[in-house]
Design an enzyme around this catalytic site. Structure first.
Site, short mmCIF file in Angstrom:
data_model
loop_
_atom_site.label_atom_id
_atom_site.label_comp_id
_atom_site.label_asym_id
_atom_site.label_seq_id
_atom_site.Cartn_x
_atom_site.Cartn_y
_atom_site.Cartn_z
N TYR A 205 -4.75 -3.63 5.40
CA TYR A 205 -3.73 -3.20 5.31
C TYR A 205 -2.46 -4.56 3.75
CZ TYR A 205 1.69 -1.75 6.16
OH TYR A 205 2.37 -1.44 6.62
N LYS A 209 -0.22 -2.99 0.53
CA LYS A 209 0.75 -3.05 -0.09
C LYS A 209 0.67 -4.08 -1.25
CE LYS A 209 1.62 -0.87 3.14
NZ LYS A 209 2.37 0.37 3.02
#
Length: 331
Positions: A205, A209
Site C-alpha cells: 500500500y 501511494k
C-alpha cells in the site's frame, strides 16, 4: 527511508498532525459545479461528497462499485444536508479497466465537470493478480491514472467553456514517506511488483501511494497548468477512521486507532479542500490543507530519475489498455 528519516522526520510530523492539527472547515461556494468523488459510498469519499453537497454543488456524482451502497450513501447525504436531487450514483469498478472506460465515456453527457476527487483504493496484504497486475497496483495506480487521463478532456472542455481551471485530485497518503521502495533498483519496476515471489505485500500500500506521488509529479513536471488546462494535485487525508484497513483489524490496532485517528469528517476536509484548490497546487502534495514536501526519497537526488522511470512504465501500461490515452494530458 532510513531509520533517522522516520524517527526524526516523519514520526514527529505524524504525531503533531494527528493529535494537534485541526484541518480548516471547507467554505468554498461550489454553486453551479459538477464534482465526481470516487469510492463515495463509505468513509472519506462519502464525507467529501457530503461537504460538496453542503457547499451548494449543482451535481455530485458518487462513483461506487456497489450501487446499493451508493444509493444508501446518497439518501444519507441528502437527508443530512437537506438537498435532494444533487447526488447521482454511477457505477465504477476500479479493478476493471472496461468499467473505468465506460464511466469516463458516460461523463461526456455531463453539462460540465469541475472537479474529480479520486479517492477509491484498496489496502490488502494478500497477493492477487487482477487485470495483469497485483490488485493494489491495478486499483490504486493503473486504474487511478487511467481514469484521470480519460477525464482530462472533459475537465479541460468545461474549463474553457466556463473560464475556470478544473481540479483533479488523487488521494495519496503520508505512508509514501515510510517505504524504502527497493523495487526502484530493478530493471522493470512494475514487473518486480507483479512477481509474487518478490512481492513485499506488507509494504505494498505504501509503495502504491508513492507511485501515485511520482506519477503525478512527473506529469506536472512535463506539463504546466496552461498545457493541461487542469490543476492536478495530491492529497494526504492523514490516518482516519475508515474501512480501508478493515483486513488488518485487531484489538491492538483498534485501541491505537481510537487514540490517534482523525474522524472521517476531519480527514474528508483535506480532500474537499484539495478538490477546489487552485493552479498553485499543480503537481503538489497537500496535507492538513497546505502544500507540504514529499518524502525525502522523492525530494532527494534520486527523485527526478525515479519519477521519470515510474511514469514511463506506467504510461506504457496505460497505452496498452487505451491506445493514445497519454496524449490526453495536454491540449
Amino acid at each position: 527511508m532510513s531509520f533517522t528519516d522516520v524517527f526524526f522526520g516523519f514520526l514527529p510530523y505524524f504525531f503533531h498532525s494527528q493529535l494537534l492539527i485541526k484541518v480548516p472547515y471547507p467554505t468554498t461556494d461550489c454553486t453551479g459545479r459538477t464534482i465526481i468523488v470516487t469510492g463515495a459510498n463509505v468513509g472519506l469519499g462519502k464525507e467529501t461528497a457530503r461537504h460538496y453537497v453542503r457547499l451548494n454543488a449543482e451535481k455530485v456524482i458518487l462513483a461506487c462499485r456497489s450501487a446499493e451502497k451508493g444509493e444508501n450513501a446518497r439518501r444519507e447525504i441528502e437527508s443530512s444536508t437537506g438537498r435532494a436531487g444533487v447526488c447521482e450514483v454511477w457505477s465504477l469498478d476500479m479493478a476493471d479497466y472496461n468499467s473505468v472506460k465506460e464511466f469516463a465515456k458516460k461523463t461526456r453527457s455531463l453539462k460540465r465537470l469541475d472537479s474529480v476527487v479520486e479517492n477509491a483504493g484498496i489496502l490488502t496484504t494478500n497477493f492477487k493478480e487482477v487485470a495483469g497486475n497485483e490488485s493494489t497496483i491495478t486499483v490504486n495506480v493503473v486504474s487511478t491514472f487511467l481514469l484521470a487521463l480519460l477525464l482530462l478532456p472533459k475537465l479541460r472542455e468545461s474549463g474553457r467553456q466556463h473560464n475556470v481551471t478544473p481540479t483533479l485530485t488523487i488521494v495519496t497518503s503520508e505512508l509514501h514517506y515510510v517505504t524504502a521502495f527497493p523495487e526502484r533498483k530493478a530493471p522493470s519496476i512494475f514487473d518486480t511488483l507483479n512477481n509474487p515471489k518478490e512481492a513485499r505485500m506488507s509494504d505494498r500500500y505504501h509503495v502504491s501511494k508513492l507511485l501515485e506521488v511520482l506519477g503525478c509529479r512527473e506529469i506536472a513536471r512535463q506539463h504546466s497548468v496552461s498545457q493541461t488546462g487542469v490543476t492536478i494535485n495530491l492529497v494526504n487525508p492523514g490516518w482516519c477512521h475508515s474501512e480501508l484497513d478493515r483486513e488488518m483489524s485487531s484489538p491492538v490496532i483498534r485501541f491505537v486507532k481510537n487514540i490517534l485517528c482523525r474522524t472521517t469528517e476531519m480527514g474528508s476536509r483535506t480532500l474537499t479542500l484539495a478538490g477546489v484548490a487552485g493552479p498553485e497546487t499543480h503537481g503538489k502534495y497537500l496535507s492538513d490543507g497546505h502544500i507540504m514536501k514529499c518524502a525525502p526519497l522523492v525530494e532527494g537526488r534520486e527523485g527526478p530519475e525515479m519519477q521519470r522511470r515510474v511514469w514511463a512504465e506506467l504510461a506504457q501500461q496505460l497505452e496498452s489498455i487505451e491506445p493514445g490515452v497519454t496524449k490526453n494530458v495536454a491540449a
